[in-house]
Design an enzyme around this catalytic site. Structure first.
Site, short mmCIF file in Angstrom:
data_model
loop_
_atom_site.label_atom_id
_atom_site.label_comp_id
_atom_site.label_asym_id
_atom_site.label_seq_id
_atom_site.Cartn_x
_atom_site.Cartn_y
_atom_site.Cartn_z
N ASP A 106 1.92 8.38 -3.13
CA ASP A 106 0.79 8.38 -2.20
C ASP A 106 0.65 9.72 -1.48
OD1 ASP A 106 -0.45 6.05 -2.73
OD2 ASP A 106 0.21 4.97 -0.95
N ASP B 141 4.73 -7.16 2.24
CA ASP B 141 5.63 -7.81 1.31
C ASP B 141 5.95 -9.24 1.73
OD1 ASP B 141 7.05 -6.85 3.52
OD2 ASP B 141 7.77 -5.14 2.40
#
Ligand SMILES: *[C@@H]1O[C@H](CO)[C@@H](O)[C@H](O)[C@H]1NC(C)=O
Ligand SMILES: CC(=O)N[C@H]1CO[C@H](CO)[C@@H](O)[C@@H]1O
Length: 746
Positions: A145, A458
């Site tokens: 990223d 998550d």
């Protein structure tokens, strides 16, 4: 021995054992609960009549103790029914030859080339490429990223180094397979390798690569002759910034490409670099967004049935753990209902007494097995093996899922070799799914892939999977599967806990709330354990209350606890001693030290009085529509001595974060109250207010390193003087004000 039976498929690939000593633990817990009940009764029966005697403070104490008791019950659920899992890899090897094993796609995520140096990233990549697994079934994806050409360059170097490293690993069966970790420990290097020459050669190759990459990182760009040699760098031609660029994808190795062989002519695992398209006006959804891009790209390039994702600092410490995890996921009898296998986060840089409580061993060794007993641990975003289709939103259906897993492995269907043009085509196709508008009006982030909008994407994703009927498994082998890095300053550690607790609270308020929306979908026990974690933040209020008011009342001479001669003293003493002894024993049992326990207790206090408080305030602000983080934390100070102090276990306060100001103020307040009370009441307070003296005393003792950091130390890890000044002023004024009768208004 069991060879014949094993072949008959009647023996499972894993077993589940229940913990021993559950009965004793339950009886003891029951007695503690009786103690808690007595404390509640005491609080209700002895409310002072007049407010000068602390009526309101008393009621506050009651609310705190009510909360602590209820929260203790949720914590109990985590210890109620722990189970432990054991895979049987030898049975797997007997029943599945290489061609019958499923394809595995491994995702490594990185976001910032400065905080996560490329060398660390490629060591993780190399360690997972070197899994003991058929290489033509293995693909590794690096999502960057930060879109850093240096990280790409490092991965390019790694793809070449892998041609030597993988055969070396296989030949000498070395462990661990992260080169850095392997070379660091000369012990491993010396015993098992007889070919000393080969060791020297591979080490030289590694060091040369390292110096090339570090030079590039130092200069901040890739050398021109390398840039011109590899067409891949042209992807950066249109690049403007990490937040604003086109999709980048480079397939560095492809298992069907003739060039992707190691020096012995064995196929290498596929290796892919990607960085999704980013535009300033389109939300990128952090790691969840990256993971979803990875899921899509990998479905085009390799489409492995199993997905493993790891953070870029977590290298594999065991080349067998992939097969271990498969034992759970493809077990003939129970495997079809298991969505993911979570391994614990373990850290290689934990010091002996663990000053920041970073090891998290109580959570992973005690509490996660408890969740597992109720249907499965949560997904913690790293070191987790998923089935691809459950991650993409599939609902559990017993019969269908059962048959599905029986059906043949379709992911590697044709053996045609791939040519350069077809690789280009594959890259073009992948770029389409990396576009930042691809997800518009789709279910990605809502029902498919990792869910968006939560600081712990998550955990909420794992909960959603469990709500769709799936189970999960916690696998915690003695030799750890992955090793990562733990924070090395106090501020970093507190910020990490702020993010975790904030995320948990968001889940509680979300449409996947474990408290009510998951009702009927997951077992009540699992609901309680999720609530325990998701309610972390609420502990800030009672803990703050408990660490402020009893001390202030001590200063004023108002008793809040029973006298030692009173029978009501007994439940207080029993609960305090019983609970702390249990925690201490648990800690020592997990190979902690007594000093480590003391440090853990300090972090317990600091997390609750700062991280959780700021997380609470931030969540409320956000839900009211204010933009988040009124409390931006200053950036990490990249400072030489930080790691030295960490290794010497000296706390690092050298960060001017509002959290640290708060902690300093509270610590000073306690010190002032205790000293003031001693001056006023002399030693008599030990008799008249024993429990308050004890509480204040413990708070002062636990804060000793903090006082040192405020007044005595000279190094850069001490408190900045502005914080010291502010906290002294605030603490003094609170003490003074409380003596002018603010807290006992009449
Ligand atoms: C990592 O692996 C090495 C050797 O392979 C082993 O000795 C060590 O105990 C492992 N570390 C942990 C924390 O399990
Ligand atoms: C990156 C980092 O901080 N690594 C350190 C972790 O801790 C070990 C020992 O405690 C050090 O040797 C590492 O340098």
């Amino acid at each position: 021995m069991g060879n014949k039976e094993d072949e008959s498929h009647s023996h499972p690939l894993f077993e589940t054992r229940k913990a021993k000593g559950r009965l004793i633990h339950r009886v003891f817990s029951f007695s503690l609960f009786l103690g808690i009940l007595f404390i509640w009764v005491y609080r209700v029966s002895y409310i002072p009549r007049k407010s000068e005697d602390g009526k309101w403070v008393w009621l506050g104490m009651f609310l705190c103790e009510l909360w602590f008791g209820l929260y203790w019950l949720m914590r109990l659920s985590l210890r109620w029914n722990p189970v432990f899992r054991q895979p049987f890899t030898h049975r797997l090897s007997q029943r599945y030859d290489d061609d019958k094993l499923p394809g595995v796609d491994i995702f490594v995520c990185t976001a910032d080339p400065v905080i996560e140096p490329p060398m660390m990233v490629i060591n993780t990549v190399l360690s997972v490429m070197a899994y003991d697994y058929p290489t033509h079934k293995l693909s590794v994806y690096l999502s960057d990223d930060g879109a850093s050409p240096i990280t790409f360059y490092a991965l390019l170097e790694a793809s070449n180094f892998a041609k030597h490293w993988l055969p070396f690993c296989n030949k000498f069966k070395i462990e661990p397979r992260s080169p850095a970790a392997y070379f660091k420990n000369e012990i491993y290097s010396n015993d098992s390798i007889n070919g000393k020459g080969e060791l020297a050669t591979i080490k030289k190759l590694y060091q040369d690569m390292e110096s090339r990459i570090e030079n590039a990182a130092k200069v901040g760009q890739v050398p021109e002759e390398i840039r011109s040699k590899y067409k891949g760098f042209s992807e950066w031609d249109s690049f403007s910034s990490p937040r604003d660029h086109d999709a980048i994808i480079q397939i560095l190795l492809h298992r069907k490409d003739l060039g992707a062989k190691d020096i012995d002519g064995v196929v290498l695992p596929s290796l892919v670099y990607l960085s999704r398209e980013k535009r300033p006006q389109v939300p990128h959804n952090f790691k969840a967004g990256a993971m979803n891009s990875l899921i899509r790209v990998s479905s085009i390039v390799s489409n492995g049935k199993i997905i493993l994702n790891v953070d870029c600092d977590m290298y594999s410490n065991n080349s067998q753990s992939l097969k271990d995890a498969l034992c759970f996921l493809i077990d003939e009898e129970k495997g079809h209902e298991i969505a993911f296998v979570q391994t614990p986060q373990t850290f290689e840089n934990i010091t002996k007494n663990d000053i920041y409580g970073g090891a998290l061993s109580v959570i992973y060794e005690r509490e996660f097995p408890g969740m597992d007993g109720f249907g499965g641990p949560m997904y913690i975003g790293t070191g987790c093996f998923h089935k691809r289709d459950t991650l993409s939103g599939k609902k559990f259906n017993d019969q269908e899922c059962f048959n599905h897993w029986k059906s043949d492995d379709q992911d590697i269907n044709n053996d045609q070799l791939i040519t350069e043009t077809s690789l280009d085509l594959l890259e073009e196709k992948s770029k389409a799914v990396l576009s930042c508008t691809y997800e518009k009006d789709t279910l990605w982030g809502k029902e498919m892939g990792l869910l968006y909008g939560c600081s712990v994407e998550d955990v909420i994703t794992g909960l959603a999977i469990q709500c769709r009927g799936w189970k999960s498994v916690f696998y915690n082998p003695k030799r750890k599967a992955f090793l990562g890095l733990s924070p090395t300053t106090l501020a970093e550690s507190l910020v990490q806990h702020k993010r975790w607790s904030e995320g948990g609270f968001e889940i509680l308020l979300s449409k996947y709330s474990a408290a009510w929306c998951a009702y009927g979908l997951i077992s009540p026990g699992l609901q309680m354990t999720y609530c325990f974690y998701n309610l972390w933040v609420l502990n800030c209020w009672p803990t703050l209350y408990y660490s402020i008011f009893p001390s202030l009342c001590l200063l004023k001479g108002i008793p809040l606890f029973p006298q030692m001669s009173s029978p009501w003293f007994i439940p207080f003493a029993y609960v305090t001693i019983g609970e702390n002894t249990q925690c201490l024993l648990e800690f020592l049992w997990l190979e902690g030290t007594i000093k480590g326990y003391w440090n853990d207790l300090r972090m317990w206090l600091y997390k609750r009085t700062s991280s959780y408080l700021f997380a609470f305030v931030d969540t409320i602000f956000k839900s009211l529509g204010f933009s988040s983080s009124a409390f931006v934390i200053s950036a990490k100070v990249a400072e030489e001595n930080v790691s030295q102090r960490y290794e010497k276990e000296i706390m690092d306060f050298g960060n001017s974060s509002p959290m640290l100001t708060l902690l300093a103020t509270l610590a000073l307040l306690n010190l002032l109250c205790l000293l003031g009370a001693l001056l006023k009441g002399g030693l008599g307070i030990f008799v008249t207010l024993p429990l308050q003296v004890l509480l204040s005393g413990v708070l002062v003792l636990i804060n000793l390193p903090l006082y040192e950091g405020l007044f005595l130390r000279k190094d850069n890890g001490r408190f900045p003087s502005s914080i010291a000044f502010k906290s002294v002023v605030v603490a003094l004024s609170v003490c003074a004000l409380s003596n002018v009768n603010v807290f006992t208004t009449n």
